[in-house]
Design an enzyme around this catalytic site. Structure first.
Site, PDB file in Angstrom:
ATOM      1  N   GLU A 142       0.963  -1.243   0.008  1.00 34.25           N
ATOM      2  CA  GLU A 142      -0.030   0.114   0.037  1.00 34.25           C
ATOM      3  C   GLU A 142       0.936   1.386  -0.099  1.00 34.25           C
ATOM      4  OE1 GLU A 142      -2.954   1.309   0.008  1.00 34.25           O
ATOM      5  OE2 GLU A 142      -4.317  -0.274   0.245  1.00 34.25           O
ATOM      6  N   ARG A 153      -7.581   1.065  13.106  1.00 34.60           N
ATOM      7  CA  ARG A 153      -6.250   1.281  12.783  1.00 34.60           C
ATOM      8  C   ARG A 153      -6.156   2.400  11.614  1.00 34.60           C
ATOM      9  NH1 ARG A 153      -5.532  -0.491   7.632  1.00 34.60           N
ATOM     10  NH2 ARG A 153      -6.205  -2.465   6.974  1.00 34.60           N
ATOM     11  N   ASN A 186      -5.315   3.766   8.275  1.00 35.62           N
ATOM     12  CA  ASN A 186      -5.208   3.336   6.722  1.00 35.62           C
ATOM     13  C   ASN A 186      -4.530   4.250   5.828  1.00 35.62           C
ATOM     14  OD1 ASN A 186      -5.695   0.986   5.296  1.00 35.62           O
ATOM     15  ND2 ASN A 186      -7.521   1.901   4.160  1.00 35.62           N
ATOM     16  N   ASN A 191      -9.794   5.707   2.653  1.00 34.31           N
ATOM     17  CA  ASN A 191      -8.724   5.156   1.632  1.00 34.31           C
ATOM     18  C   ASN A 191      -8.299   6.181   0.789  1.00 34.31           C
ATOM     19  OD1 ASN A 191      -7.419   2.892   1.024  1.00 34.31           O
ATOM     20  ND2 ASN A 191      -9.421   1.632   0.951  1.00 34.31           N
ATOM     21  N   ASP A 217      -9.817   1.938  -3.895  1.00 32.38           N
ATOM     22  CA  ASP A 217      -8.753   1.850  -2.821  1.00 32.38           C
ATOM     23  C   ASP A 217      -7.929   3.289  -2.794  1.00 32.38           C
ATOM     24  OD1 ASP A 217      -7.120   1.008  -1.208  1.00 32.38           O
ATOM     25  OD2 ASP A 217      -7.248  -1.152  -1.645  1.00 32.38           O
TER      26      ASP A 217
HETATM   27  C1  BGC Z   1      -7.106  -1.910   3.380  1.00 30.31           C
HETATM   28  C2  BGC Z   1      -7.693  -3.048   3.412  1.00 30.31           C
HETATM   29  C3  BGC Z   1      -9.127  -3.520   2.630  1.00 30.31           C
HETATM   30  C4  BGC Z   1      -8.784  -2.840   1.403  1.00 30.31           C
HETATM   31  C5  BGC Z   1     -10.288  -3.091   0.486  1.00 30.31           C
HETATM   32  C6  BGC Z   1      -7.171  -1.353   2.085  1.00 30.31           C
HETATM   33  O1  BGC Z   1      -6.932  -0.026   1.814  1.00 30.31           O
HETATM   34  O2  BGC Z   1      -5.996  -1.492   3.945  1.00 30.31           O
HETATM   35  O3  BGC Z   1      -7.536  -3.698   4.669  1.00 30.31           O
HETATM   36  O4  BGC Z   1      -9.311  -4.657   2.749  1.00 30.31           O
HETATM   37  O5  BGC Z   1      -8.592  -1.386   1.422  1.00 30.31           O
HETATM   38  O6  BGC Z   1     -11.173  -2.013   0.765  1.00 30.31           O
HETATM   39 CA    CA Z   2      -5.654   1.815   0.492  1.00 28.85          CA
END
Ligand code: BGC
Ligand code: CA
Length: 299
Positions: free
Chosen positions: A18, A101, A103, A154, A204
């Site tokens: 990521e 957490r 992201n 995201n 995402d």
């Molecule tokens: C997250 C994952 C999640 C995925 C799909 C990512 O940014 O870190 O945990 O499953 O997005 O939504």
């Molecule tokens: Ca992501």
């Protein structure tokens, strides 16, 4: 028209690769493995990876102007000294939600870090809804919470004139926009700019290009889509050889290469056999556009 090429460039696999960020001064790609609890730096010239381990899942890592990195790790913003590998807490967030957490996160053009949270997942994309929030870490290290009720915070980026903030809460299956006040870091006037089609998967990570258009990595969609946030049109689809494409950024000399991260977490043995490159990082060339320089946290 140059032809598009997709190449697997980092063969070391990530459970959830990521947050790719191009570091211009070293010509390296910084990225994280969220559930693998790792921060990686890859040098394309030497093909070497440097790695450090975090204490909790690390949602994002961004360069800091004064050196080192700032990370969103577990429920804290923290400073990383790469040389000594020391991690020091800057501030804790989501104190009432210990199972959350961090992201994705990114630095705005004024040097603030914007990052969001989500609940821990039972399995990928299956989690208690509406537990996440979106935060800004200002350069004086104070934190502002913009809003809550987020499912999976995201992708994010800013328009070239810095007046619009683009944002993805994955389970809305949309890309949204806000008016952005670059002087205060404030958000207003939330609206939708693109709704994903069914076969496109879950939106995402994303990044903007030098034409002001967005590249959105589609989790479970095996693709990156190119969208025009002004018209809501999808301009292009770039398919990748793995389904769980997670995020993207431009890098390389001139920012003309699109790096795309991926994940293998949640795949069974038969999926893994069909997608042996799941979790690798890919480079897409020949797109005919480029990115813009990376911002560093200015606090
Ligand atoms: C997250 C994952 C999640 C995925 C799909 C990512 O940014 O870190 O945990 O499953 O997005 O939504
Ligand atoms: Ca992501």
């Amino acid at each position: 028209m140059s032809s598009i090429k997709v190449e697997c460039v980092i063969k070391e696999k990530n459970a959830i690769g990521e947050g790719p960020v191009w570091e211009e001064k070293d010509e390296t790609l910084l990225y994280v493995d969220i559930s693998g609890q790792k921060i990686h730096r890859w040098n394309p010239a030497t093909n070497q990876i440097q790695t450090m381990t975090t204490e909790k899942p690390v949602g994002c890592a961004v360069p800091r102007r004064s050196g080192g990195y700032v990370i969103g790790e577990g429920t804290r913003f923290a400073a990383v000294d790469w040389g000594s590998q020391a991690i020091t807490t800057i501030t804790h967030i989501d104190a009432d939600k210990p199972n959350n957490r961090f992201n994705d996160g990114k630095v705005d053009p004024a040097g603030r870090l914007i990052a969001g949270t989500m609940a821990l997942e039972e399995r990928p994309a299956v989690l208690e809804p509406k537990q996440g929030s979106l935060f800004s870490l200002h350069t004086d290290l104070s934190v502002v919470k913009h809003f809550s009720q987020v499912d999976i915070s995201n992708g994010l980026d800013w328009s070239l004139d810095h007046r619009t903030f683009y944002y993805i809460d994955s389970l809305t299956y949309t890309v949204e926009a806000f008016d952005y006040d670059i002087n205060t870091g404030g958000l207003s006037n939330r609206r939708m700019v693109y709704r994903l089609e069914k076969d496109e998967g879950i939106p995402d990570g994303m990044c903007i290009d030098s034409d002001g258009r967005l590249w959105v990595a589609c989790y479970n969609g095996g693709r990156v889509i190119h969208i025009d946030p002004h018209t809501g049109a999808r301009l292009q689809t770039v398919k990748l050889p793995v389904q769980k494409t997670t995020s993207c950024c431009f890098g390389g000399r001139n920012y003309s290469d699109l790096y795309v991260t991926s994940a293998y977490l949640g795949m069974d043995e038969s999926d893994l056999a069909k997608q042996p490159q799941a979790g690798c990082v890919f480079k897409v060339t020949g797109l005919g556009t480029k990115g813009i320089p990376t911002n560093s946290f200015a606090g």
